[in-house]
Write a protein that holds these residues in place. Structure first.
Motif, PDB file in Angstrom:
ATOM      1  N   VAL A   1       2.408   3.058  -1.883  1.00 57.67           N
ATOM      2  CA  VAL A   1       1.480   3.076  -3.211  1.00 57.67           C
ATOM      3  C   VAL A   1       2.357   3.041  -4.331  1.00 57.67           C
ATOM      4  CG1 VAL A   1      -0.523   4.016  -4.522  1.00 57.67           C
ATOM      5  CG2 VAL A   1      -0.465   4.020  -2.252  1.00 57.67           C
ATOM      6  N   LEU A   2       2.193   1.857  -5.467  1.00 58.48           N
ATOM      7  CA  LEU A   2       3.007   1.650  -6.600  1.00 58.48           C
ATOM      8  C   LEU A   2       2.248   2.313  -7.641  1.00 58.48           C
ATOM      9  CD1 LEU A   2       4.418  -0.023  -4.467  1.00 58.48           C
ATOM     10  CD2 LEU A   2       5.228  -1.272  -6.402  1.00 58.48           C
TER      11      LEU A   2
ATOM     12  N   LEU B   1       0.915  -1.516  -2.063  1.00 56.56           N
ATOM     13  CA  LEU B   1      -0.234  -1.803  -2.946  1.00 56.56           C
ATOM     14  C   LEU B   1       0.257  -1.247  -4.213  1.00 56.56           C
ATOM     15  CD1 LEU B   1      -3.224  -1.890  -3.701  1.00 56.56           C
ATOM     16  CD2 LEU B   1      -3.397   0.294  -2.659  1.00 56.56           C
ATOM     17  N   ARG B   2       0.072  -2.513  -5.201  1.00 59.63           N
ATOM     18  CA  ARG B   2       0.288  -1.851  -6.431  1.00 59.63           C
ATOM     19  C   ARG B   2      -1.175  -2.190  -7.047  1.00 59.63           C
ATOM     20  NH1 ARG B   2       1.132  -7.051  -8.966  1.00 59.63           N
ATOM     21  NH2 ARG B   2       1.573  -8.738  -7.412  1.00 59.63           N
TER      22      ARG B   2
ATOM     23  N   ALA C   1      -4.852   7.365  -7.898  1.00 62.25           N
ATOM     24  CA  ALA C   1      -3.708   7.227  -6.842  1.00 62.25           C
ATOM     25  C   ALA C   1      -4.358   7.746  -5.692  1.00 62.25           C
ATOM     26  CB  ALA C   1      -2.614   8.160  -7.293  1.00 62.25           C
ATOM     27  N   ILE C   2      -4.919   8.889  -5.535  1.00 61.07           N
ATOM     28  CA  ILE C   2      -5.625   9.258  -4.382  1.00 61.07           C
ATOM     29  C   ILE C   2      -6.341   8.216  -3.549  1.00 61.07           C
ATOM     30  CG2 ILE C   2      -6.978  11.082  -3.249  1.00 61.07           C
ATOM     31  CD1 ILE C   2      -5.648  13.189  -5.211  1.00 61.07           C
ATOM     32  N   LYS C   3      -7.401   7.874  -4.336  1.00 62.10           N
ATOM     33  CA  LYS C   3      -8.063   6.842  -3.901  1.00 62.10           C
ATOM     34  C   LYS C   3      -7.592   5.668  -3.406  1.00 62.10           C
ATOM     35  CE  LYS C   3     -12.227   8.699  -4.740  1.00 62.10           C
ATOM     36  NZ  LYS C   3     -13.130   8.754  -3.553  1.00 62.10           N
ATOM     37  N   ALA C   4      -6.317   5.132  -3.994  1.00 65.18           N
ATOM     38  CA  ALA C   4      -5.616   4.193  -3.554  1.00 65.18           C
ATOM     39  C   ALA C   4      -4.976   4.597  -2.136  1.00 65.18           C
ATOM     40  CB  ALA C   4      -4.461   3.893  -4.519  1.00 65.18           C
TER      41      ALA C   4
END
Length: 257
Positions: free
Chosen positions: A33-34, A64-65, A90-93
């Motif tokens: 994750v970015l 994933l950005r 970010a946690i949801k990403a």
């Protein structure tokens, strides 16, 4: 393969782009994750996040950005967002990757730039799913932003409870709870190794922030490495600097995820 995706946090849609490597049907990939910086977005200067995601995909990693709420293409108003909201995004990403993409849930990493580096540091300390971390010019504490008084030379917009900073509204809410959040302390709970990349010419987030992360990780016994780019500015605005941080970061994830 590159395609747009969306997911939700607190009823608001977040927009992202997945870079997926070529592979066989049913294959599961390590993923990264970015996290972009303060006032930034999922592309970042000179498309460095796009290039980073492509470099990962070329090595067999899914990337994933995405835009935090209130930034880029995502829903929400920037002046209503604070730092904890971004950590929550970010946690949801990560949740999205595990639920919706062909990802190996035991091989997830995070990369963050500037304020996104502070988000990445907190995410790696709070979420045991994060197994490797890369910090680019990362904020280690929030003294670099200063108190709200820093913005008082900018027009105050009382209807928004925000300062007009070059057309972007920075809300008073942004500073709520910030005194309780110390990213360099949070990263001491990381469950995987950490790479720190920082330019010694950075005048936005000085190199002392990298040293603070380095010391904290050393004291916690967490494997880490600091790479200092001679002369490099905050967002690595030369081709050579850009390529070095991309190659170093990709190699770190290949080694540790």
């Amino acid at each position: 393969m590159r395609y747009p995706v969306s997911f939700y946090n607190q009823g608001q849609k977040l927009i992202g782009v997945v870079h997926r490597p070529a592979g066989s049907e049913g294959e599961r990939y390590p993923a990264v994750v970015l996290c972009h910086g303060f006032t930034g977005q999922k592309v970042e200067p000179h498309r460095i996040f796009v290039k980073m995601a492509e470099a990962l995909a070329d090595r067999g990693y899914l990337a994933l950005r995405f835009d935090f709420r209130g930034s880029g293409d995502s829903e929400g108003d920037f002046h209503k967002v604070n730092f904890e909201d971004e950590v929550s995004d970010a946690i949801k990403a990560v949740d999205y990757l595990v639920a919706a993409e062909p990802v190996d849930p035991g091989r997830i990493g995070v990369l963050g730039l500037s304020m996104g580096g502070a988000v990445a540091a907190c995410l790696s300390g709070r979420d045991p799913r994060i197994k490797a971390t890369v910090l680019w010019a990362a904020v280690s504490d929030f003294q670099v932003l200063g108190a709200p008084e820093r913005w008082e030379d900018s027009p105050w917009m009382p209807e928004f409870e925000a300062w007009d900073v070059g057309g972007l509204l920075v809300g008073r809410r942004f500073f709520e709870g910030m005194e309780r959040i110390v990213p360099w302390q949070e990263i001491k709970k990381a469950k995987g190794p950490v790479l720190i990349l920082h330019g010694d010419g950075d005048t936005v987030v000085p190199i002392d922030h990298a040293r603070r992360y380095q010391q904290a990780l050393g004291n916690a016994g967490i494997p880490h490495r600091l790479v200092v780019l001679e002369g490099a500015d905050h967002t690595f605005n030369r081709h050579a600097w850009e390529q070095q941080v991309i190659q170093e970061s990709a190699a770190w994830f290949v080694e540790h995820l």
